[in-house]
Design a protein around this motif. Structure first.
Motif, PDB file in Angstrom:
ATOM      1  N   LYS A 147      13.167  61.719  72.253  1.00  0.00           N
ATOM      2  CA  LYS A 147      14.261  62.342  73.013  1.00  0.00           C
ATOM      3  C   LYS A 147      13.882  63.765  73.415  1.00  0.00           C
ATOM      4  O   LYS A 147      14.109  64.184  74.560  1.00  0.00           O
ATOM      5  N   THR A 170       7.896  50.806  72.014  1.00  0.00           N
ATOM      6  CA  THR A 170       7.993  50.938  73.472  1.00  0.00           C
ATOM      7  C   THR A 170       9.097  51.896  73.899  1.00  0.00           C
ATOM      8  O   THR A 170       9.442  51.951  75.073  1.00  0.00           O
ATOM      9  N   GLY A 171       9.648  52.640  72.959  1.00  0.00           N
ATOM     10  CA  GLY A 171      10.784  53.509  73.256  1.00  0.00           C
ATOM     11  C   GLY A 171      10.513  54.560  74.313  1.00  0.00           C
ATOM     12  O   GLY A 171      11.442  55.047  74.962  1.00  0.00           O
ATOM     13  N   GLU A 173       9.405  54.146  77.093  1.00  0.00           N
ATOM     14  CA  GLU A 173       9.788  53.603  78.404  1.00  0.00           C
ATOM     15  C   GLU A 173      11.199  54.006  78.793  1.00  0.00           C
ATOM     16  O   GLU A 173      11.514  54.100  79.987  1.00  0.00           O
ATOM     17  N   GLU A 174      12.055  54.238  77.809  1.00  0.00           N
ATOM     18  CA  GLU A 174      13.419  54.689  78.082  1.00  0.00           C
ATOM     19  C   GLU A 174      13.588  56.192  77.901  1.00  0.00           C
ATOM     20  O   GLU A 174      14.316  56.838  78.663  1.00  0.00           O
ATOM     21  N   ASP A 175      12.909  56.755  76.894  1.00  0.00           N
ATOM     22  CA  ASP A 175      13.164  58.145  76.516  1.00  0.00           C
ATOM     23  C   ASP A 175      12.274  59.170  77.211  1.00  0.00           C
ATOM     24  O   ASP A 175      12.644  60.344  77.321  1.00  0.00           O
ATOM     25  N   PRO A 178      10.968  57.839  82.258  1.00  0.00           N
ATOM     26  CA  PRO A 178      11.861  58.111  83.397  1.00  0.00           C
ATOM     27  C   PRO A 178      11.965  59.584  83.776  1.00  0.00           C
ATOM     28  O   PRO A 178      12.438  59.910  84.868  1.00  0.00           O
TER      29      PRO A 178
END
Length: 287
Positions: A147, A170-171, A173-175, A178
């Motif tokens: 984060k 794979t976190g 890819e979201e945190d 982007p």
């Protein structure tokens, strides 16, 4: 394996690093797991040119020093350091410059940001000053807090992020991914094998057949090749780090990257396998 006269060349195998503005072979080498200086020189002959170095990486120091002596502008030297104060950062960088006999480092990485390093104003000011002096080209950090890494990708002085990313984790890819478009920092991934968890056999794992007939290995578990190719198939990742224990592993790893990107079907299969491993192997060195 390729010879020094026929080094690895493909669009998949090379990428230009932002800010540093050098083309790198997409498998960077960390020399703190067993290889020595002769292995570094061999790897350089094959096309490798991204070297992670730290004060304790004594077995590869002479090798890195020699390859950059021959052609400094071809190689990227990444110092993995630490620091809670600006003077500590400056001291470690200037000591590394003397140790490696070079005028500059391509990147200084604050190691394990939030634990063994801080992103304080004093540290940032010192790094910006060192950058202005030409002693470093880029400012980086290794960070496990995804984060926070995403926020730093959006707004900070960091030119490079060293993050954990693999089929089990794979976190990013979201945190993180982007948030890269605004400033386009370099992304260096490590732990591609999830500390061997992705390549060691595990009981009670049921998966559909591997989607590619080209793969001869018995899957599962994954092969190191598939772990590295999974990471590098993500367009946000500039390079992946490998920490081979010996020359044999180094040769195998270099061969693996030559296979190119995975197909969507292969990526989906590996992603599903990673989820299964994560559900059964909850312990991680870094939470």
């Amino acid at each position: 394996m390729t010879s020094k006269h026929n080094s690895i060349h493909s669009d998949f195998s090379f990428r230009v690093l932002p800010v540093i503005e050098k083309q790198v072979f997409r498998m960077g080498i960390a020399g703190n797991y067993g290889i020595d200086s002769s292995d570094v020189e061999w790897a350089a002959e094959q096309g490798a040119n991204y070297w992670v170095w730290g004060a304790s990486f004594k077995k590869v120091t002479a090798g890195i020093k020699e390859v950059i002596r021959k052609d400094r502008e071809k190689h990227v030297v990444s110092l993995l350091g630490w620091g809670f104060f600006g003077w500590q950062v400056r001291q470690s960088i200037e000591k590394a410059l003397r140790k490696l006999n070079t005028d500059y480092l391509d990147v200084f990485k604050l190691g394990w940001l939030g634990r063994t390093s801080t992103y304080s104003q004093g540290v940032v000011d010192s790094l910006l000053k060192l950058k202005q002096e030409g002693k470093i080209k880029a400012i980086g950090a290794s960070i496990h807090d995804r984060k926070r890494a995403g926020k730093l990708a959006l707004d900070s002085e960091l030119d490079l992020l060293m993050i954990r990313y693999n089929a089990k984790h794979t976190g990013a890819e979201e945190d993180i991914f982007p948030h890269l478009k605004k400033r386009t920092p370099s992304v260096v991934s490590y732990t591609a094998l999830a500390w061997q968890q992705l390549i060691n056999p595990m009981k009670d794992i049921e998966m559909a057949p591997w989607p590619s007939s080209k793969e001869e290995a018995k899957i599962p578990p994954l092969t190191p090749e598939l772990c590295y190719r999974f990471v590098l198939s993500n367009p946000h990742v500039h390079l992946v780090l490998t920490g081979p224990k010996n020359r044999e592993q180094l040769v195998m790893n270099f061969r693996e990257i030559q296979q190119g990107a995975l197909t969507p079907e292969e990526l989906d299969w590996i992603r599903q396998y990673g989820k299964l491993i994560k559900s059964k192997k909850k312990f991680d060195y870094i939470k």
